[in-house]
Design an enzyme around this catalytic site. Structure first.
Site, PDB file in Angstrom:
ATOM      1  N   ARG A  96     -36.695  43.271  -1.553  1.00  0.00           N
ATOM      2  CA  ARG A  96     -35.241  43.436  -2.039  1.00  0.00           C
ATOM      3  C   ARG A  96     -35.321  42.697  -3.479  1.00  0.00           C
ATOM      4  O   ARG A  96     -35.956  41.795  -3.722  1.00  0.00           O
ATOM      5  CB  ARG A  96     -34.375  42.571  -1.019  1.00  0.00           C
ATOM      6  CG  ARG A  96     -32.856  42.589  -1.508  1.00  0.00           C
ATOM      7  CD  ARG A  96     -32.275  43.743  -1.168  1.00  0.00           C
ATOM      8  NE  ARG A  96     -30.799  43.624  -1.065  1.00  0.00           N
ATOM      9  CZ  ARG A  96     -29.933  44.725  -1.339  1.00  0.00           C
ATOM     10  NH1 ARG A  96     -30.341  45.790  -1.201  1.00  0.00           N
ATOM     11  NH2 ARG A  96     -28.702  44.513  -1.134  1.00  0.00           N
ATOM     12  N   THR A 371     -29.035  56.021  -1.089  1.00  0.00           N
ATOM     13  CA  THR A 371     -30.171  55.095  -0.811  1.00  0.00           C
ATOM     14  C   THR A 371     -31.252  56.021  -0.060  1.00  0.00           C
ATOM     15  O   THR A 371     -30.818  57.277   0.154  1.00  0.00           O
ATOM     16  CB  THR A 371     -29.604  53.846   0.096  1.00  0.00           C
ATOM     17  OG1 THR A 371     -28.895  53.156  -0.480  1.00  0.00           O
ATOM     18  CG2 THR A 371     -30.796  53.177   0.706  1.00  0.00           C
ATOM     19  N   THR A 389     -33.714  51.464  -2.206  1.00  0.00           N
ATOM     20  CA  THR A 389     -32.565  51.968  -3.027  1.00  0.00           C
ATOM     21  C   THR A 389     -32.350  51.397  -4.424  1.00  0.00           C
ATOM     22  O   THR A 389     -33.022  50.496  -4.713  1.00  0.00           O
ATOM     23  CB  THR A 389     -31.413  51.532  -2.225  1.00  0.00           C
ATOM     24  OG1 THR A 389     -29.991  51.871  -2.693  1.00  0.00           O
ATOM     25  CG2 THR A 389     -31.461  49.764  -2.203  1.00  0.00           C
ATOM     26  N   ASN A 391     -29.280  50.991  -4.971  1.00  0.00           N
ATOM     27  CA  ASN A 391     -27.565  50.590  -4.578  1.00  0.00           C
ATOM     28  C   ASN A 391     -27.044  51.929  -4.781  1.00  0.00           C
ATOM     29  O   ASN A 391     -27.238  53.050  -4.242  1.00  0.00           O
ATOM     30  CB  ASN A 391     -27.010  49.322  -5.436  1.00  0.00           C
ATOM     31  CG  ASN A 391     -25.864  49.200  -4.659  1.00  0.00           C
ATOM     32  OD1 ASN A 391     -25.599  49.501  -3.294  1.00  0.00           O
ATOM     33  ND2 ASN A 391     -25.103  48.434  -5.025  1.00  0.00           N
ATOM     34  N   ASP A 413     -24.097  43.937  -4.459  1.00  0.00           N
ATOM     35  CA  ASP A 413     -24.084  43.816  -2.978  1.00  0.00           C
ATOM     36  C   ASP A 413     -23.901  42.355  -2.701  1.00  0.00           C
ATOM     37  O   ASP A 413     -23.653  41.887  -1.393  1.00  0.00           O
ATOM     38  CB  ASP A 413     -25.497  44.130  -2.317  1.00  0.00           C
ATOM     39  CG  ASP A 413     -25.570  45.431  -1.989  1.00  0.00           C
ATOM     40  OD1 ASP A 413     -24.392  46.082  -2.024  1.00  0.00           O
ATOM     41  OD2 ASP A 413     -26.574  45.940  -1.514  1.00  0.00           O
ATOM     42  N   SER A 442     -27.849  42.747   2.422  1.00  0.00           N
ATOM     43  CA  SER A 442     -27.880  44.280   2.610  1.00  0.00           C
ATOM     44  C   SER A 442     -27.495  44.830   3.797  1.00  0.00           C
ATOM     45  O   SER A 442     -27.478  43.930   4.994  1.00  0.00           O
ATOM     46  CB  SER A 442     -29.572  44.616   2.341  1.00  0.00           C
ATOM     47  OG  SER A 442     -29.670  45.853   2.524  1.00  0.00           O
ATOM     48  N   SER A 443     -27.334  45.838   4.116  1.00  0.00           N
ATOM     49  CA  SER A 443     -27.254  46.617   5.216  1.00  0.00           C
ATOM     50  C   SER A 443     -28.347  47.674   5.797  1.00  0.00           C
ATOM     51  O   SER A 443     -28.548  48.217   6.958  1.00  0.00           O
ATOM     52  CB  SER A 443     -25.888  47.523   5.460  1.00  0.00           C
ATOM     53  OG  SER A 443     -24.937  46.719   4.869  1.00  0.00           O
ATOM     54  N   GLY A 463     -26.560  54.708   3.297  1.00  0.00           N
ATOM     55  CA  GLY A 463     -25.190  54.761   3.573  1.00  0.00           C
ATOM     56  C   GLY A 463     -24.297  53.594   3.417  1.00  0.00           C
ATOM     57  O   GLY A 463     -23.309  53.577   4.001  1.00  0.00           O
TER      58      GLY A 463
HETATM   59  O1  DON Z   1     -28.622  47.091   0.471  1.00  0.00           O
HETATM   60  C1  DON Z   1     -27.735  47.675   0.911  1.00  0.00           C
HETATM   61  O2  DON Z   1     -27.108  47.503   1.794  1.00  0.00           O
HETATM   62  C2  DON Z   1     -27.075  48.816  -0.200  1.00  0.00           C
HETATM   63  N1  DON Z   1     -27.237  48.487  -1.544  1.00  0.00           N
HETATM   64  C3  DON Z   1     -27.408  50.043   0.290  1.00  0.00           C
HETATM   65  C4  DON Z   1     -27.018  51.391  -0.795  1.00  0.00           C
HETATM   66  C5  DON Z   1     -26.944  52.427  -0.015  1.00  0.00           C
HETATM   67  O3  DON Z   1     -27.240  52.533   1.215  1.00  0.00           O
HETATM   68  C6  DON Z   1     -26.111  53.721  -0.634  1.00  0.00           C
HETATM   69  N2  DON Z   1     -26.234  54.596  -0.044  1.00  0.00           N
HETATM   70  N3  DON Z   1     -25.959  55.533   0.479  1.00  0.00           N
END
Ligand code: DON
Length: 561
Positions: A96, A371, A389, A391, A413, A442-443, A463
């Protein structure tokens, strides 16, 4: 039957709603790669054919995606990796991005104390210190069998010789071009001398090829030191960004203990903090384990209600408890404990929706999000799940001049202000405030499911906040509803994230009558959406055969041999 009904549904609706192409499902007994880019999946299978293992292939795919899927594939961003090794051990690697050394909690607040979203998303300050290159190379060194030069070569070739743009990429570049006009280096890549690239144009990225060559020749120093680092740091100085040569030189990926949960005899291995994904998926599965999900039936009001109530509670816990574990004591044991899930779910009423009473208002994503997730499995069961990603799609839109790669906008984030929603409407507080050197929550949820030590499922998704629920539903579809990987990935999904108190529903996710029933149970807002909940490029090992499916919601591709 589900499959037939579903495909008919897709045929009927695919002309009406956002992109939903034919599913791409392949099978093989030697190795499978599933990703958002057919070219990148083919690169991975080629590496497997040359005798590489799944880690070699995953690293090659990671670098290839930085060339063939630039909105999310990256060397200027970060991600997470879950690996099942051939002896059954599962390890996870966190690459990350980190906040630069001079970052501070209020850095995105304007004079009135409001979050300046433009700054947190579309500025040089939006960029965290990139982690992808360090992560991919470290994984290769520890668990790969091939040389750096071998696995980066395909990406260099694609960047140097170019490849023909398909409709997906040409269209996307045309849409994003206008937001890049302030950055000549970005325009030089994503436009053809200021005009839109056309389908069939050969897209060459010379600067990126040179950067990749430096990485190939010098390893991490080819990115974090020397010419690449200087180009990046100079752009930061020019645009008043924060990343310094020192931040770059100090970046290190971290190997972390996986989140391990279980569900009906299967083991769930996923990403620990600074991702919230693994803990939330395990927490939600724990809540559902006491219920007979299978006999309630896919798409029934009973199952949707159960899932939404689990999602509501898990996402509320995320906002309260989760952040970078190196900075904040995340109560991980509690969150993933089966007894805790039981207690947390004690107030579940099978007849009645509960209410996400507000702590600040949530909002939904500002724009399309990107992502990317890819899955790899080889003939020895080595399995790799990677979500990576910048982001938002194309990150902060800034290509580093002379180096040819985009920077992320991952700083968004963090919680820029307590209980103020980020780009995904996610709330957070102390645990996820900005601090120097900290990783933003993050997710992303790269996940591997095993049974008796053997791999079963490799999955994950993009997502933003919806990622966790996509992974949750792919797992339920395979383990409870016993679907094929094609159906498990393609089946419409739902999403609830505590705040805002709203269930988002892809077309076809509810069986007939379920919507009325959910409303009568007290679910306040059921919000239909076009297809777009995730892009879960996944692999299932069933009866000794690997089946890979790229998500039909987008134009990906799976490869096998
Ligand atoms: O880390 C995360 O949770 C977000 N930055 C992810 C971004 C993301 O999934 C955008 N996409 N579809």
């Amino acid at each position: 039957m589900l499959r037939r009904t579903f495909l008919v549904y897709v045929l009927l609706t695919s002309f009406l709603v956002a992109p939903f192409s034919a599913a791409n499902t392949v099978s093989g007994s030697n190795g499978v790669v599933s990703s958002r880019s057919q070219i990148a999946s083919d690169v991975g299978v080629e590496i497997l054919k040359q005798g590489g293992n799944a880690v070699d292939a995953a690293v090659a795919v990671g670098f290839a995606l930085a060339v063939t899927y630039p909105s999310a594939g990256n060397i200027g961003g970060g991600g997470f990796m879950v690996i099942r090794l051939d002896d059954g051990t599962v390890v996870t690697q966190d690459h990350r991005e980190k906040a630069p050394g001079s970052a501070f909690p209020d850095m995105f607040l304007d004079d009135a104390g409001n979050v300046d979203r433009r700054k947190s998303l579309y500025s040089a300050q939006a960029a965290g210190v990139p982690g992808s290159v360090a992560g991919l190379l470290d994984a290769l060194e520890k668990y790969g069998t091939m040389t750096r030069q071998q696995v980066i070569a395909p990406a260099i070739k694609l960047a140097e010789e170019g490849f023909p743009l398909n409709e997906d990429l040409a269209g996307d570049f045309e849409r994003v071009m206008n937001s890049m006009r302030d950055y000549p280096a970005s325009m030089a890549v994503f436009s053809n001398n200021g005009q839109a690239w056309q389908v069939g144009d050969i897209w060459v990225q010379k600067d990126l090829a040179e950067t990749l060559k430096r990485i190939s020749a010098e390893g991490r120093d080819g990115f974090y030191k020397g010419k690449t680092a200087e180009l990046l740091a100079n752009e930061m100085i020019r645009l008043e960004g924060m990343i310094t040569l020192e931040d770059l030189a100090n970046y290190q990926p971290v190997w972390r203990d996986p989140i391990k949960g279980s569900y009906r005899g299967y083991d769930i291995w996923s990403m620990p903090p600074p991702s919230s994904g693994g803990a939330l998926v395990v927490q939600m599965l724990n809540m559902l384990e006491a219920y007979d999900v299978k006999s309630m039936g896919w798409g029934s009001a009973e199952v949707i209600h159960l899932m939404v109530e689990a999602q509501r509670r898990a996402y509320a816990d995320r906002a309260e408890h989760m952040g970078d574990p190196d900075f904040y004591p995340v109560p991980l044991a509690m969150l993933t404990d089966k007894e805790y899930a039981k207690t947390r779910f004690l107030d579940f009423n099978p007849e009645q929706a509960s209410r996400s009473e507000d702590i600040g208002a949530g909002s939904w994503p500002l724009e399309s999000l990107e992502t990317t997730h890819f899955s790899v499995m080889d003939k020895n069961g080595v399995s790799v799940a990677v979500t990576t990603t910048l982001n938002l799609g194309y990150g902060n839109r800034i290509v580093v001049p002379g180096a040819g790669f985009l920077l992320n906008n991952e700083m968004d984030d963090f919680s820029a202000k307590p209980n103020e929603p980020n780009a995904y409407g996610l709330l957070g507080d102390e645990a996820n405030k900005i601090e120097p050197g900290k990783r933003m929550l993050s997710s992303m949820t790269p996940t591997i499911v095993t049974r008796d030590g053997q791999p079963v499922l490799v999955t994950g998704s993009p997502g933003g906040s919806t990622i966790i629920n996509t992974v949750f539903q792919v797992i339920l579809n395979v383990l409870d509803h016993e679907m094929s990987i094609e159906d498990a990935v393609a089946s419409p999904r739902i999403h609830h994230q505590w705040q805002p108190d709203m269930v988002r529903i892809e077309p076809g996710a509810l069986l007939e009558g379920a919507e009325e029933k959910l409303t009568s149970m007290g679910h306040r807002e059921l919000a239909p959406m076009g297809y777009g909940l995730g892009d879960a490029n996944s692999i299932l090992l069933r009866d000794g055969v690997m089946h890979g499916s790229s998500d039909p919601r987008s134009v990906g591709g799976a490869s096998a041999f």
